[in-house]
Design an enzyme around this catalytic site. Structure first.
Site: not given
Length: 739
Positions: A101, A269
């Protein structure tokens, strides 16, 4: 719809959807009106950076015991703290999200965002819903930052910690380059105009049925997100086509193709879990709006609940794989093994759960390994199965783990390094040897002799090319530089390659003529050096004709890039929609033309006096675009174009001229008439008149226009010109770090 990418065209890079917007859109002051105001302490040029002005971060980073630093970070991965316990006893997934991020705000449209300055520490990023609870990740890292001090920036620490996290869980890493220097205040970046965060409304930035495209230079699909809404477009989990469209568009605007998008999604993920244990209304405000005694923490819940894992971030709850702290192929294996049904998390978020999963395919509870819980997929994950192109790539990775390993490692490296610019800026022992096309590699140049330079300059002045033509060609080459992601610039002479050679702002026919003549007479010089030196020779002549003796001391030794070194498609976003320095505007925008000049000056790293001098100087030299909608020579407020003079300022500020709007221009073009006779004297644009209408810009213009001010103007112009020409010479500035 773009036939190649399947994306919806964004049109004008500064086009808004609801009236004229400011250059910055919504600011921190809009979101947090009670925010402590520190601007008064930065008046008179005072710096927010606490380090000495001559502090060299790259040099400091090179003194670090790199292996010891990595060992400290690795030890932190399993050192779970009571105040924020690690899921599964391992902080690795948490730190991967932090690094992702930090880097994922990068966008190709203007090169802003990204991890290179540690912006995640400041508003608005520190309080975006998508960055929920990353304040705790940064606080976990504080003891390491404190230990290594100024020798390791937060920006580098974010990315390196993400790398170590991947390695500590058996994942593949391509390399690491340090050298990201921190800033100490929020950077001025346009994040959008919306008045609500993503978790307060469902409005998405792409609404094809309404003809609404994703506005450039934005990349995230909603305000407060890094990429896309994981629940689906506008929160709709059933819009499979829209989900793939949003992913393809936003990842493309962050410099990723379909394969990289799939690899990053699946690879990221493979680790960790989503958090949606309780409804969002049960936790507190984001850090920037939290109370004073929270000490910079936000999204706080009952401390007793934290230890039990009752955390909500995205609102989605669950892990993607049965092995959340181990790299492997489980993500794709489960995605294709099971049918998935739509369910809701305890927080009310839409998510997908496998139908009748085998016990061995269930995940451990994040805090109690003896318990098993179902794995999940988000609507974004399901797009890798639903979309035909994503599915092909996913099935290949399903059946070829080595291919996934390599693709993820490379995509992660690109994600976390895309905004660092040329490879020569990378520091540390883990910089990969391989040159990557997205790094804009440029072959090394050869340093010409003084006699070669002098001979070439003489030939240039005898070539028949005008001062304006030579100045425009040099500007076209060098002014592509962006200090946001350090792309563009004169090194490599990519102005002679597609797509830059065909940009309207560069007057392609004229540019082709100039480059052809320079190639003919350059001798041993590279084309990159020839273009810059030709501009220097022209300015030296123009200054001499104005009674000033100047020397343009630009660097030499540039190399020439070829098509094989250039990803032409990736250079398309560098095309100027507006270039106020050349008085070019492609078409009228909802952003004021003068604001786009300020934006471009900011990307070039210019101060107000430098910007002002460059505009006035290029007008005096006649270096304006022929392809401007206003016509050739507009803004050239002098009777002696080609002479480096302060005529632009003296004629702009005189009271002998009255300015009126040219009606059909829509307040973009103005005519200057003699106050006594009414005779037309000049034509100008908003970019010209702002230097007389804006009080701060006028104050600088007056210095250049007053008696005795011409010498100061010429001095400032020459300094600023040289700064732009040499902006990308990292091969010189960073050479000493690589000896």
């Amino acid at each position: 719809m773009d036939a190649k990418t399947g994306s919806i065209s964004g049109g004008c890079p500064f086009h808004g959807d609801g009236g004229t917007r400011g250059l910055l859109g919504r600011t921190n002051r809009d979101w947090w009106p009670d925010q402590l105001e520190l601007g008064i302490l930065k008046e008179d040029g005072r710096r927010a950076d606490p380090h000495d002005p001559d502090f060299d971060y790259a040099e400091a980073f090179n003194t670090v015991d790199y292996n010891a630093l990595k060992a400290d970070i690795k030890a932190l991965m399993t050192d779970s703290q009571d105040w924020w316990p690690a899921d599964y006893g391992h902080y690795g997934p948490f730190f991967i999200r932090m690094a992702w991020h930090a880097a994922g705000t990068y966008r190709t449209g203007d090169g802003r965002g990204g991890a290179s300055s540690g912006q995640q520490r400041f508003a608005p990023l520190n309080s975006w819903p998508d960055n929920g609870n990353l304040d705790k990740a940064r606080r976990l890292l504080w003891p390491i930052k404190q230990k290594y001090g100024k020798n390791v920036s937060w920006a580098d620490l974010f990315v390196l910690t993400g790398n170590v996290a991947i390695e500590s869980m058996g994942g593949p890493v391509f390399g690491f380059g340090g050298g990201r220097a921190d800033v100490y205040e929020p950077e001025m970046v346009y994040w959008g105009t919306e008045e609500e965060w993503v978790d307060e409304g469902v409005e998405t930035r792409i609404l094809p049925d309404e003809g609404k495209a994703l506005e450039n230079p934005l990349a995230a699909i909603q305000m407060g997100l890094i990429y896309v809404n994981p629940e689906g477009p506008g929160g709709n989990p059933h819009d499979a086509e829209g989900m793939a469209r949003d992913m393809r568009e936003t990842f493309a605007r962050m410099a990723m193709n379909d394969e990289e998008t799939v690899a990053l999604t699946a690879g990221g993920h493979a680790f960790g879990k989503c958090h949606g244990a309780k409804p969002s209304e049960t936790f507190g405000k984001a850090p920037e709006g939290s109370n004073l005694h929270s000490m910079g923490f936000g999204w706080l819940t009952d401390p007793e609940e934290i230890g039990k894992g009752h955390i909500t971030t995205s609102g989605i709850e669950g892990a993607w794989t049965p092995n959340p702290t181990q790299w492997g192929g489980d993500y794709f294996r489960l995605l294709f093994k099971y049918d998935y049904e739509l369910t809701e998390s305890p927080a009310g978020a839409k998510q997908w759960t496998p139908v009748n999963p085998d016990p061995e395919d269930m995940a451990p509870d994040a805090r109690d390994p003896s318990k098993k819980v179902p794995t999940i997929m988000t609507t974004a994950d399901m797009a890798l199965k639903r979309d035909p192109e994503y599915r092909k790539i996913s099935e290949r990775f399903l059946n070829d783990q080595a291919a996934l390993d390599d693709a993820f490692a490379r995509a992660w490296f690109k994600l976390t390094h895309r905004d660092m610019g040329p490879k020569v800026r990378y520091m540390g022992p883990e910089v990969p040897e391989e040159d990557l096309i997205w790094q804009d590699p440029t072959p090394a140049g050869t340093q010409p002799s003084d006699s070669d330079v002098s001979s070439f300059k003489s030939k240039v002045l005898d070539s028949g090319l005008t001062v304006a033509e030579l100045v425009k060609a040099a500007w076209a080459s060098a002014s592509t530089y962006r200090n946001s992601d350090h792309r563009g610039g004169a090194n490599g002479a990519r102005v002679r390659l597609a797509p830059q050679k065909d940009w309207a702002v560069n007057d392609p026919e004229e540019l082709s003529k100039v480059l052809s003549k320079l190639d003919e007479i350059r001798g041993n010089l590279s084309m990159a050096d020839a273009i810059v030196l030709a501009g220097a020779a022209a300015i030296e002549k123009a200054a001499k004709d104005g009674g000033h003796s100047v020397s343009i001391d630009v660097t030499t030794g540039r190399g020439d890039a070829g098509e094989e070194h250039t990803d032409a498609e990736s250079f398309e976003p560098l095309e100027p929609f507006a270039d106020g320095f050349r008085n070019y505007l492609k078409t009228k925008s909802q952003v004021k033309t003068e604001e786009m000049l300020i934006d471009r000056a900011h990307l070039l790293g210019l101060s107000i006096p430098e910007m002002t001098a460059l505009v006035g100087g290029m007008r005096a030299l006649g270096a304006v675009s022929k392809h401007a909608r206003h016509g050739n020579a507009i803004g050239v407020l002098t009777d002696r174009p080609g002479v480096l003079s302060n005529d632009f300022f003296t004629n702009l500020l005189t009271m002998d001229t009255r300015w009126d709007v040219v009606d059909e221009s829509g307040d973009e073009e103005f005519v200057g008439k003699d106050r006594k006779t009414g005779e037309e004297k000049w034509h100008a644009t908003r970019t010209d008149l702002v230097f007389g209408s804006n009080s701060q810009l006028r104050a600088v213009a007056e210095v250049f226009a007053e008696n005795g001010g011409e010498a100061k103007f010429v001095e400032t112009f020459v300094s600023a010109w040289t700064k732009v020409m040499d902006a990308d010479r990292f091969d010189i500035r960073c050479a000493r770090y690589h000896k």
